[in-house]
Design a protein around this motif. Sequence first.
Motif, PDB file in Angstrom:
ATOM      1  N   MET A  97       6.567   0.409  -6.384  1.00 17.29           N
ATOM      2  CA  MET A  97       6.935  -0.760  -5.596  1.00 17.29           C
ATOM      3  C   MET A  97       5.741  -1.700  -5.444  1.00 17.29           C
ATOM      4  O   MET A  97       5.863  -2.925  -5.573  1.00 17.29           O
ATOM      5  CB  MET A  97       7.423  -0.330  -4.212  1.00 17.29           C
ATOM      6  N   VAL A  98       4.559  -1.123  -5.178  1.00 18.29           N
ATOM      7  CA  VAL A  98       3.358  -1.935  -4.992  1.00 18.29           C
ATOM      8  C   VAL A  98       2.977  -2.637  -6.297  1.00 18.29           C
ATOM      9  O   VAL A  98       2.666  -3.830  -6.307  1.00 18.29           O
ATOM     10  CB  VAL A  98       2.191  -1.075  -4.476  1.00 18.29           C
ATOM     11  N   VAL A  99       3.028  -1.904  -7.407  1.00 13.62           N
ATOM     12  CA  VAL A  99       2.693  -2.493  -8.712  1.00 13.62           C
ATOM     13  C   VAL A  99       3.611  -3.668  -9.016  1.00 13.62           C
ATOM     14  O   VAL A  99       3.165  -4.746  -9.432  1.00 13.62           O
ATOM     15  CB  VAL A  99       2.783  -1.432  -9.828  1.00 13.62           C
ATOM     16  N   ARG A 100       4.904  -3.488  -8.804  1.00 17.96           N
ATOM     17  CA  ARG A 100       5.856  -4.562  -9.079  1.00 17.96           C
ATOM     18  C   ARG A 100       5.592  -5.773  -8.191  1.00 17.96           C
ATOM     19  O   ARG A 100       5.707  -6.919  -8.633  1.00 17.96           O
ATOM     20  CB  ARG A 100       7.279  -4.065  -8.868  1.00 17.96           C
ATOM     21  N   GLY A 101       5.243  -5.533  -6.923  1.00 16.29           N
ATOM     22  CA  GLY A 101       4.967  -6.643  -6.019  1.00 16.29           C
ATOM     23  C   GLY A 101       3.757  -7.451  -6.438  1.00 16.29           C
ATOM     24  O   GLY A 101       3.748  -8.678  -6.362  1.00 16.29           O
ATOM     25  N   HIS A 160       4.320 -11.548  -5.475  1.00 12.30           N
ATOM     26  CA  HIS A 160       4.720 -11.480  -4.064  1.00 12.30           C
ATOM     27  C   HIS A 160       3.654 -10.811  -3.202  1.00 12.30           C
ATOM     28  O   HIS A 160       3.655 -10.965  -1.979  1.00 12.30           O
ATOM     29  CB  HIS A 160       6.048 -10.736  -3.923  1.00 12.30           C
ATOM     30  N   LEU A 161       2.749 -10.049  -3.825  1.00 10.27           N
ATOM     31  CA  LEU A 161       1.640  -9.418  -3.118  1.00 10.27           C
ATOM     32  C   LEU A 161       0.331  -9.901  -3.727  1.00 10.27           C
ATOM     33  O   LEU A 161       0.217 -10.043  -4.948  1.00 10.27           O
ATOM     34  CB  LEU A 161       1.723  -7.895  -3.216  1.00 10.27           C
ATOM     35  N   ASP A 162      -0.671 -10.145  -2.884  1.00 10.79           N
ATOM     36  CA  ASP A 162      -1.991 -10.558  -3.370  1.00 10.79           C
ATOM     37  C   ASP A 162      -2.770  -9.377  -3.917  1.00 10.79           C
ATOM     38  O   ASP A 162      -3.507  -9.496  -4.900  1.00 10.79           O
ATOM     39  CB  ASP A 162      -2.806 -11.185  -2.223  1.00 10.79           C
ATOM     40  N   VAL A 163      -2.646  -8.252  -3.252  1.00  8.84           N
ATOM     41  CA  VAL A 163      -3.426  -7.065  -3.619  1.00  8.84           C
ATOM     42  C   VAL A 163      -2.619  -5.831  -3.235  1.00  8.84           C
ATOM     43  O   VAL A 163      -1.797  -5.879  -2.307  1.00  8.84           O
ATOM     44  CB  VAL A 163      -4.800  -7.087  -2.898  1.00  8.84           C
ATOM     45  N   GLY A 164      -2.831  -4.755  -3.973  1.00  9.72           N
ATOM     46  CA  GLY A 164      -2.122  -3.524  -3.672  1.00  9.72           C
ATOM     47  C   GLY A 164      -3.067  -2.339  -3.646  1.00  9.72           C
ATOM     48  O   GLY A 164      -4.127  -2.358  -4.283  1.00  9.72           O
ATOM     49  N   LEU A 165      -2.702  -1.331  -2.895  1.00  9.98           N
ATOM     50  CA  LEU A 165      -3.387  -0.037  -2.937  1.00  9.98           C
ATOM     51  C   LEU A 165      -2.383   0.966  -3.480  1.00  9.98           C
ATOM     52  O   LEU A 165      -1.315   1.152  -2.899  1.00  9.98           O
ATOM     53  CB  LEU A 165      -3.867   0.389  -1.550  1.00  9.98           C
ATOM     54  N   VAL A 166      -2.730   1.594  -4.608  1.00  8.47           N
ATOM     55  CA  VAL A 166      -1.814   2.508  -5.280  1.00  8.47           C
ATOM     56  C   VAL A 166      -2.502   3.835  -5.541  1.00  8.47           C
ATOM     57  O   VAL A 166      -3.729   3.947  -5.459  1.00  8.47           O
ATOM     58  CB  VAL A 166      -1.324   1.922  -6.625  1.00  8.47           C
ATOM     59  N   THR A 167      -1.697   4.835  -5.859  1.00  8.25           N
ATOM     60  CA  THR A 167      -2.225   6.109  -6.336  1.00  8.25           C
ATOM     61  C   THR A 167      -2.243   6.070  -7.853  1.00  8.25           C
ATOM     62  O   THR A 167      -1.226   5.748  -8.483  1.00  8.25           O
ATOM     63  CB  THR A 167      -1.357   7.283  -5.859  1.00  8.25           C
ATOM     64  N   ASP A 211       3.505  -4.409   3.169  1.00 12.99           N
ATOM     65  CA  ASP A 211       4.638  -3.580   2.758  1.00 12.99           C
ATOM     66  C   ASP A 211       4.080  -2.215   2.375  1.00 12.99           C
ATOM     67  O   ASP A 211       3.112  -2.131   1.613  1.00 12.99           O
ATOM     68  CB  ASP A 211       5.363  -4.180   1.544  1.00 12.99           C
ATOM     69  N   GLU A 212       4.662  -1.155   2.900  1.00 17.42           N
ATOM     70  CA  GLU A 212       4.214   0.194   2.558  1.00 17.42           C
ATOM     71  C   GLU A 212       5.303   0.911   1.786  1.00 17.42           C
ATOM     72  O   GLU A 212       6.475   0.856   2.151  1.00 17.42           O
ATOM     73  CB  GLU A 212       3.857   0.990   3.811  1.00 17.42           C
ATOM     74  N   GLY A 213       4.912   1.566   0.710  1.00 18.61           N
ATOM     75  CA  GLY A 213       5.887   2.273  -0.102  1.00 18.61           C
ATOM     76  C   GLY A 213       5.221   2.942  -1.283  1.00 18.61           C
ATOM     77  O   GLY A 213       3.990   3.016  -1.359  1.00 18.61           O
ATOM     78  N   THR A 261       0.821  -1.220   0.000  1.00 19.52           N
ATOM     79  CA  THR A 261       0.000   0.000   0.000  1.00 19.52           C
ATOM     80  C   THR A 261       0.847   1.259   0.000  1.00 19.52           C
ATOM     81  O   THR A 261       1.949   1.284   0.569  1.00 19.52           O
ATOM     82  CB  THR A 261      -0.944   0.026   1.217  1.00 19.52           C
ATOM     83  N   VAL A 262       0.317   2.279  -0.638  1.00 23.83           N
ATOM     84  CA  VAL A 262       0.905   3.614  -0.531  1.00 23.83           C
ATOM     85  C   VAL A 262       0.452   4.219   0.797  1.00 23.83           C
ATOM     86  O   VAL A 262      -0.545   3.775   1.381  1.00 23.83           O
ATOM     87  CB  VAL A 262       0.456   4.509  -1.705  1.00 23.83           C
ATOM     88  N   PRO A 263       1.170   5.220   1.317  1.00 20.65           N
ATOM     89  CA  PRO A 263       0.766   5.829   2.590  1.00 20.65           C
ATOM     90  C   PRO A 263      -0.674   6.331   2.598  1.00 20.65           C
ATOM     91  O   PRO A 263      -1.345   6.270   3.629  1.00 20.65           O
ATOM     92  CB  PRO A 263       1.766   6.972   2.755  1.00 20.65           C
ATOM     93  N   ALA A 264      -1.177   6.821   1.464  1.00 20.19           N
ATOM     94  CA  ALA A 264      -2.552   7.326   1.422  1.00 20.19           C
ATOM     95  C   ALA A 264      -3.553   6.231   1.769  1.00 20.19           C
ATOM     96  O   ALA A 264      -4.597   6.502   2.368  1.00 20.19           O
ATOM     97  CB  ALA A 264      -2.866   7.901   0.038  1.00 20.19           C
TER      98      ALA A 264
END
Length: 300
Positions: A131-135, A140-147, A125-127, A97-100
């Motif tokens: 980074m989230v998209v690549r994960g 390596h990540l099931d789901v991401g929160l991005v801007t 993982d926060e960043g 996830t992104v900080p937002a």
Amino acid sequence: MRFAQLRYLEAALRTGSFRQAAKELDISQPTITNQVQRLEEDLGVILVTRGAKGVRPTYAAERILPHVIAAVQAERMLREEASAIGGLKLGAVRLGTVPAGSQTILPKVVKRLLTEFPNVRFEVDEGPSKMVVRGVLSGHLDVGLVTRLPGIELTPAEDALLHHVDLITGRLVLAVPEDHRLAGKDDFEPADLEGEALIFPAESSILRVAYEKMLEGVEARIVYTTPNAEASQAMVRAGVGICMANTLLESTISGNGVALVPLPFEWARASTSAIVRKDEARSSAVQAFLRLLREAAKTF
């Protein structure tokens, strides 16, 4: 060959260290080393090399790694689905996830999910968005929160490989000192930033991409670079320069020495979005998490 051996190999190659992999999996280092060696014997190929820079994959390991990752994920989903038959007694959500996301929608959703399913755990993982998209793309990540910004893609073929669910919307702004000549303006031109002292975000941030897009053809004077949004605001308050900010972040507020100037561009509409890989089976825990994200987004 056992699932445990595949887990050990995947962790060792991902972390680049038998020691770090053993710590992550909560087993001893001799155990993970021994089991990877047994896997090599079983498959008849060398999978890892050891050197000063840690554990590295051989050509054989690089060839089979996608299948190893798929098998590890399949085992985890098998266990979770078996648990779900009795009411999701266990499960994990590997989240980036992104900080937002952490500051807005996640607290409510995580609380609801853990209230309904107390044995589900989060690995987070926060960043920055890249980074989230690549994960997520790597598995390596099931789901991401991005801007997300309209028309701006962080990774080649991102839209073709990922499914996006827009959740909450904000806007990109310039944060300037309250006594700055742009303070109080409702509009400005990129040329107005010629020669201005600029505070830049990290290279992997989508704000960096937006900043560079806005400054095309403008002589930029970058005086400070930081991945931390709160640090950027502190620099603005101190009169160091101006920065770009996202109104979805708690630190993006006017007052106390800072004025916010809206960016007059179509791509400046920022949204926090959930991303998952397309055409991929998802565990019950991940499905429940996505459902609650959608429900929570309706209240914002």
